[in-house]
Scaffold this motif. Structure first.
Motif, PDB file in Angstrom:
ATOM      1  N   GLU A  41      56.192  46.350  38.418  1.00  0.00           N
ATOM      2  CA  GLU A  41      55.034  46.570  39.319  1.00  0.00           C
ATOM      3  C   GLU A  41      55.134  46.381  40.758  1.00  0.00           C
ATOM      4  N   ALA A  45      49.973  47.608  43.739  1.00  0.00           N
ATOM      5  CA  ALA A  45      49.439  48.006  42.314  1.00  0.00           C
ATOM      6  C   ALA A  45      49.152  46.521  41.847  1.00  0.00           C
ATOM      7  N   TYR A  46      49.961  45.438  41.991  1.00  0.00           N
ATOM      8  CA  TYR A  46      50.047  44.145  41.430  1.00  0.00           C
ATOM      9  C   TYR A  46      48.810  43.292  42.027  1.00  0.00           C
ATOM     10  N   ARG A  49      45.435  45.127  40.748  1.00  0.00           N
ATOM     11  CA  ARG A  49      45.253  44.964  39.246  1.00  0.00           C
ATOM     12  C   ARG A  49      44.591  43.439  39.049  1.00  0.00           C
ATOM     13  N   HIS A  52      41.060  43.220  40.531  1.00  0.00           N
ATOM     14  CA  HIS A  52      40.217  43.809  39.324  1.00  0.00           C
ATOM     15  C   HIS A  52      39.964  43.071  38.150  1.00  0.00           C
TER      16      HIS A  52
END
Length: 197
Positions: A41, A45-46, A49, A52
């Motif tokens: 990852e 993106a980390y 994510r 979220h």
């Protein structure tokens, strides 16, 4: 007329200070998630994510506790050196190792911000570039001994003593601290929050 209260799903005192700075009243709630990066990852993106996931966990906690429905804000910040994630150090030796790697080099600080209303979640990621000056082993050891680096991604705090380690910063200073205020205000407004009231 005062602005409406939101939930802040974060224990960070820096995020509390930054929200207060822009006049957004909040009630802090707990929102714990596993912060282990996934295999392969990337840093962008980390943080997206995790922001979220923290927002979803916060919404679930609000529902479970039977609390009133409000906008909820969550965030996650990480430091990336050549897309390698440098999270919070596990101990002083880890902090020394991270700062030694960052010494004299450019790195990214990424903060993912999520806002949820119980129906949907939106995430934005702020990216800033920080140039650390050359640091001596003595300086690094002295800074780590202050204790400041031990709960900070990348082992330094731009809003504290760590400011003297930074040679240059491009992007969002508040994003480096933990909550990019421009992006946060815009995201809240997308959910109908009366920011300028």
């Amino acid at each position: 007329m005062s602005k409406p209260l939101i939930y802040l799903a974060s224990g960070s005192p820096r995020r509390r200070e930054l929200l207060t700075q822009i006049g957004v009243p909040f009630e802090r709630i707990s929102s714990e998630v596993d912060e282990t990066p996934l295999p392969g990852e990337g840093a962008h993106a980390y943080v997206a994510r995790l922001a979220h996931a923290k927002a979803l966990a916060g919404v679930a906690m609000v529902r479970q506790a039977g609390l009133p429905q409000r906008l909820l804000l969550a965030a996650d910040t990480t430091v990336a050196l050549q897309d390698r994630i440098l999270g919070k150090p596990v101990d002083a030796a880890d902090a020394v190792a991270m700062l030694s790697q960052l010494s004299g080099r450019r790195h990214e600080v990424l903060t993912g911000v999520a806002v949820a209303d119980g129906e949907r979640v939106e995430v934005v990621v702020s990216e800033s570039v920080v140039q650390m000056r050359e640091l001596s082993a003595t300086e690094i050891a002295a800074y780590v001994a202050t204790g400041e680096p031990l709960d900070k991604a990348g082992s330094y705090g731009a809003q504290g003593l760590g400011a003297v380690l930074i040679k240059d910063l491009s992007g969002s200073f508040s994003g480096v601290v933990g909550l990019p205020l421009t992006e946060t205000a815009a995201l809240l407004q997308r959910f109908g929050y009366p920011f300028w009231r």
